[in-house]
Design a protein around this motif. Structure first.
Motif, PDB file in Angstrom:
ATOM      1  N   LEU A 238       0.831  -1.197   0.000  1.00 36.36           N
ATOM      2  CA  LEU A 238       0.000   0.000   0.000  1.00 36.36           C
ATOM      3  C   LEU A 238       0.871   1.255   0.000  1.00 36.36           C
ATOM      4  N   PHE A 239       0.597   2.169  -0.926  1.00 36.58           N
ATOM      5  CA  PHE A 239       1.369   3.409  -1.084  1.00 36.58           C
ATOM      6  C   PHE A 239       2.859   3.130  -1.260  1.00 36.58           C
ATOM      7  N   GLY A 240       3.183   1.943  -1.788  1.00 39.91           N
ATOM      8  CA  GLY A 240       4.573   1.590  -2.050  1.00 39.91           C
ATOM      9  C   GLY A 240       5.377   1.241  -0.818  1.00 39.91           C
ATOM     10  N   LYS A 241       4.707   1.000   0.305  1.00 42.88           N
ATOM     11  CA  LYS A 241       5.393   0.715   1.557  1.00 42.88           C
ATOM     12  C   LYS A 241       5.118  -0.724   2.014  1.00 42.88           C
ATOM     13  N   PRO A 242       5.957  -1.269   2.902  1.00 39.53           N
ATOM     14  CA  PRO A 242       5.725  -2.630   3.402  1.00 39.53           C
ATOM     15  C   PRO A 242       4.347  -2.759   4.039  1.00 39.53           C
ATOM     16  N   THR A 243       3.627  -3.806   3.647  1.00 41.25           N
ATOM     17  CA  THR A 243       2.229  -3.946   4.070  1.00 41.25           C
ATOM     18  C   THR A 243       1.935  -5.396   4.417  1.00 41.25           C
ATOM     19  N   VAL A 244       1.240  -5.595   5.514  1.00 43.03           N
ATOM     20  CA  VAL A 244       0.761  -6.927   5.878  1.00 43.03           C
ATOM     21  C   VAL A 244      -0.747  -6.961   5.660  1.00 43.03           C
ATOM     22  N   VAL A 245      -1.213  -8.003   4.964  1.00 44.00           N
ATOM     23  CA  VAL A 245      -2.628  -8.168   4.650  1.00 44.00           C
ATOM     24  C   VAL A 245      -3.119  -9.479   5.246  1.00 44.00           C
ATOM     25  N   ASN A 246      -4.162  -9.403   6.049  1.00 45.67           N
ATOM     26  CA  ASN A 246      -4.806 -10.602   6.605  1.00 45.67           C
ATOM     27  C   ASN A 246      -6.308 -10.440   6.536  1.00 45.67           C
ATOM     28  N   ASN A 247      -7.024 -11.561   6.436  1.00 48.90           N
ATOM     29  CA  ASN A 247      -8.480 -11.449   6.459  1.00 48.90           C
ATOM     30  C   ASN A 247      -8.982 -11.528   7.903  1.00 48.90           C
ATOM     31  N   VAL A 248     -10.279 -11.365   8.074  1.00 47.73           N
ATOM     32  CA  VAL A 248     -10.869 -11.251   9.407  1.00 47.73           C
ATOM     33  C   VAL A 248     -10.627 -12.506  10.244  1.00 47.73           C
ATOM     34  N   GLU A 249     -10.938 -13.666   9.677  1.00 48.59           N
ATOM     35  CA  GLU A 249     -10.792 -14.901  10.452  1.00 48.59           C
ATOM     36  C   GLU A 249      -9.343 -15.139  10.862  1.00 48.59           C
ATOM     37  N   THR A 250      -8.398 -14.862   9.969  1.00 52.31           N
ATOM     38  CA  THR A 250      -6.982 -15.020  10.314  1.00 52.31           C
ATOM     39  C   THR A 250      -6.629 -14.163  11.522  1.00 52.31           C
ATOM     40  N   LEU A 251      -7.046 -12.917  11.499  1.00 53.75           N
ATOM     41  CA  LEU A 251      -6.685 -11.997  12.575  1.00 53.75           C
ATOM     42  C   LEU A 251      -7.272 -12.411  13.919  1.00 53.75           C
ATOM     43  N   VAL A 252      -8.544 -12.781  13.944  1.00 55.88           N
ATOM     44  CA  VAL A 252      -9.143 -13.097  15.244  1.00 55.88           C
ATOM     45  C   VAL A 252      -8.580 -14.389  15.829  1.00 55.88           C
ATOM     46  N   ASN A 253      -7.937 -15.232  15.014  1.00 55.77           N
ATOM     47  CA  ASN A 253      -7.259 -16.416  15.547  1.00 55.77           C
ATOM     48  C   ASN A 253      -6.064 -16.046  16.411  1.00 55.77           C
ATOM     49  N   VAL A 254      -5.536 -14.838  16.216  1.00 55.01           N
ATOM     50  CA  VAL A 254      -4.380 -14.416  17.006  1.00 55.01           C
ATOM     51  C   VAL A 254      -4.750 -14.250  18.481  1.00 55.01           C
ATOM     52  N   LEU A 255      -6.002 -13.924  18.760  1.00 58.13           N
ATOM     53  CA  LEU A 255      -6.412 -13.718  20.164  1.00 58.13           C
ATOM     54  C   LEU A 255      -6.263 -14.993  20.989  1.00 58.13           C
ATOM     55  N   PRO A 256      -6.853 -16.136  20.583  1.00 57.89           N
ATOM     56  CA  PRO A 256      -6.646 -17.346  21.391  1.00 57.89           C
ATOM     57  C   PRO A 256      -5.198 -17.824  21.408  1.00 57.89           C
ATOM     58  N   ILE A 257      -4.426 -17.507  20.374  1.00 66.03           N
ATOM     59  CA  ILE A 257      -3.008 -17.886  20.395  1.00 66.03           C
ATOM     60  C   ILE A 257      -2.301 -17.219  21.565  1.00 66.03           C
ATOM     61  N   LEU A 258      -2.566 -15.926  21.763  1.00 71.10           N
ATOM     62  CA  LEU A 258      -1.912 -15.213  22.858  1.00 71.10           C
ATOM     63  C   LEU A 258      -2.569 -15.499  24.202  1.00 71.10           C
ATOM     64  N   GLU A 259      -3.865 -15.763  24.208  1.00 68.63           N
ATOM     65  CA  GLU A 259      -4.564 -16.056  25.465  1.00 68.63           C
ATOM     66  C   GLU A 259      -4.179 -17.427  26.013  1.00 68.63           C
ATOM     67  N   GLN A 260      -4.067 -18.431  25.113  1.00 69.96           N
ATOM     68  CA  GLN A 260      -3.827 -19.811  25.542  1.00 69.96           C
ATOM     69  C   GLN A 260      -2.372 -20.230  25.432  1.00 69.96           C
ATOM     70  N   GLY A 261      -1.625 -19.558  24.571  1.00 67.36           N
ATOM     71  CA  GLY A 261      -0.281 -20.002  24.233  1.00 67.36           C
ATOM     72  C   GLY A 261      -0.307 -20.794  22.943  1.00 67.36           C
ATOM     73  N   ALA A 262       0.796 -20.758  22.222  1.00 70.02           N
ATOM     74  CA  ALA A 262       0.847 -21.359  20.887  1.00 70.02           C
ATOM     75  C   ALA A 262       0.563 -22.852  20.905  1.00 70.02           C
ATOM     76  N   GLN A 263       1.118 -23.575  21.867  1.00 74.82           N
ATOM     77  CA  GLN A 263       0.963 -25.035  21.878  1.00 74.82           C
ATOM     78  C   GLN A 263      -0.474 -25.453  22.179  1.00 74.82           C
ATOM     79  N   ALA A 264      -1.090 -24.786  23.154  1.00 71.84           N
ATOM     80  CA  ALA A 264      -2.481 -25.114  23.484  1.00 71.84           C
ATOM     81  C   ALA A 264      -3.403 -24.783  22.317  1.00 71.84           C
ATOM     82  N   TYR A 265      -3.143 -23.663  21.654  1.00 74.44           N
ATOM     83  CA  TYR A 265      -3.955 -23.299  20.492  1.00 74.44           C
ATOM     84  C   TYR A 265      -3.815 -24.343  19.393  1.00 74.44           C
ATOM     85  N   ALA A 266      -2.589 -24.758  19.098  1.00 74.50           N
ATOM     86  CA  ALA A 266      -2.358 -25.705  18.009  1.00 74.50           C
ATOM     87  C   ALA A 266      -3.051 -27.041  18.255  1.00 74.50           C
TER      88      ALA A 266
END
Length: 435
Positions: A238-266
């Motif tokens: 975006l605007f020629g700058k480094p950009t990260v793109v994620n959809n809605v479901e991908t992003l909200v998965n990050v919440l349980p990863i941090l709440e539970q820890g990576a291993q418990a989430y997996a």
């Protein structure tokens, strides 16, 4: 179960900052009606949908909201990326690219500013899971975008939402305004010295703008067309700058990863599926990765004799094996795709020739016309299917295969590359045009 008191009204009230109006569009059915599992124990991504007032930040925090952001600040940006990498989370939009790798690549770019784009356009036919999250749990997306921005060094984010989602738009606008007023968005979030804000942009109904680089063009005010790659968005987006793109479901998965820890989430990794068609209980379902297609259909209940299931939407493929594990590898091994989680159940009463023609018409209409293989191929595909709907001619079947393979091999983006998938699978697996 939370539901608006007057489901056929539109109300307007002041937002918490007293400036931005809050528009609550409640003409549709309550969002809980789209989640047959509402209130069931064990849900992760859908645990608040239908049970918590989506307008209340206090209710969101009382059910664990913003604990993930606080842990993110404790871990630091590199620690957050490490947790996401360890969790094995991959993109839920269909490409299945490792999310942690995308975040890490963006964070490492020396060029600034960095941008975050949330793809909430959700225009794949049969897909409505992101809409349910945005309408039923909007603060979760705001929090998740804030965490993603913190990890990747973004001060500005764009939430690109489908224009046909007025209720989701209203609830997200209210959630963002409330978060700003409470120090959870904007300058110096939670007093941690990190500043980040979100700008909401409404799409104008272009399927092609679900492609990550076409979104950039749209946000920049240009024609919605995909860009050639490389360079990739993490380097020049975006605007020629480094950009990260994620959809809605991908992003909200990050919440349980941090709440539970990576291993418990997996160990209990959730995936959302949009089930529609010939089923008794259509809606969004949450299952653990690895459940089979048959198990999902048992939850939804079929209404007749199932002829086939279209996985992945219009860009997906028809399957008949109900033992397929609903994972990216499992569906790929079955010659299909998990895509964005579409599960469209087809019974014997469906005119398959008409359905295929409708899919071809859709791709013809939605092609941006930038590249010849897609611009011409989608038209030729539709023309051949028109002829085949009344008279089966082997020359048209040969033409379909040649056109389809050319689109798959030579189109610039995924629209042309997948426009032939459903037609090919219907011919080969269902024998639609067998004399």
């Amino acid at each position: 179960v939370y539901a608006p008191a007057h489901p056929d009204t539109i109300t307007g009230t002041a937002s918490p900052n007293g400036n931005t109006p809050r528009l609550e569009v409640t003409g549709d059915a309550p969002v809980a009606a789209a989640v047959p599992q509402t209130g069931q124990p064990g849900l992760i991504l859908l645990r608040r949908v239908g049970t918590v007032d989506p307008a209340s930040l206090d209710d969101y925090r009382a059910t664990g909201g913003y604990t993930a952001l606080r842990r993110a600040f404790d871990l630091g940006p590199a620690g957050v990326i490490r947790e996401v990498l360890d969790s094995g989370l991959v993109g839920r939009g269909g490409a299945a690219f490792p999310t942690g790798r995308k975040w890490d690549a963006t964070a490492r770019q020396p060029d600034h500013p960095h941008y975050l784009v949330c793809n909430a356009d959700e225009s794949e036919p049969g897909t409505f899971k992101d809409r349910v999250i945005m309408e039923g749990d909007p603060y979760a997306l705001v929090e998740a975008m804030t965490i993603a921005a913190y990890a990747t060094g973004c001060a500005k984010g764009y939430l690109y939402i489908r224009g046909e989602y007025p209720r989701a738009t209203a609830r997200l606008q209210h959630a963002m305004a409330t978060a700003r007023a409470r120090g959870l968005l904007g300058d110096d979030i939670l007093g941690k010295g990190f500043s980040f804000d979100i700008e909401l942009r409404r799409g104008a109904g272009a399927y092609i703008c679900g492609e990550e680089t076409a979104i950039f063009n749209s946000i920049e005010g240009q024609r919605g067309e995909p860009r050639s790659k490389p360079p990739f968005p993490v380097e020049k987006g975006l605007f020629g700058k480094p950009t990260v793109v994620n959809n809605v479901e991908t992003l909200v998965n990050v919440l349980p990863i941090l709440e539970q820890g990576a291993q418990a989430y997996a160990a209990a990794e959730p995936k959302l599926f949009c089930v529609s068609g010939a089923v008794e209980r259509p809606g969004v379902y949450e299952l653990t990765f690895g459940a089979t297609l048959g198990e999902l259909m048992d939850l939804a209940g079929t209404t007749g004799t199932t002829r086939a299931v279209l996985l992945g939407g219009a860009a997906g493929a028809f399957v008949t094996d109900l033992d397929i594990p609903l994972t990216f590898d499992g569906t790929r091994n079955a010659g299909a795709t998990l895509g964005s989680g579409v599960v469209l159940v087809i019974d014997d009463g469906v005119d398959m020739k008409r359905l295929l023609l409708r899919i071809a018409e859709f791709f013809r209409d939605e092609s941006c016309g930038q590249c010849v293989p897609c611009r011409v191929g989608t038209v030729r595909q539709e023309e051949a299917l028109h002829r085949l709907s009344s008279r089966v001619d082997q020359s048209d079947l040969v033409l379909l295969r040649e056109v389809g393979q050319t689109m798959r091999d030579a189109s610039i983006c995924g629209l042309g590359q997948t426009a032939w998938n459903a037609v090919e699978s219907a011919i080969d697996r269902l024998g639609v045009f067998t004399k």
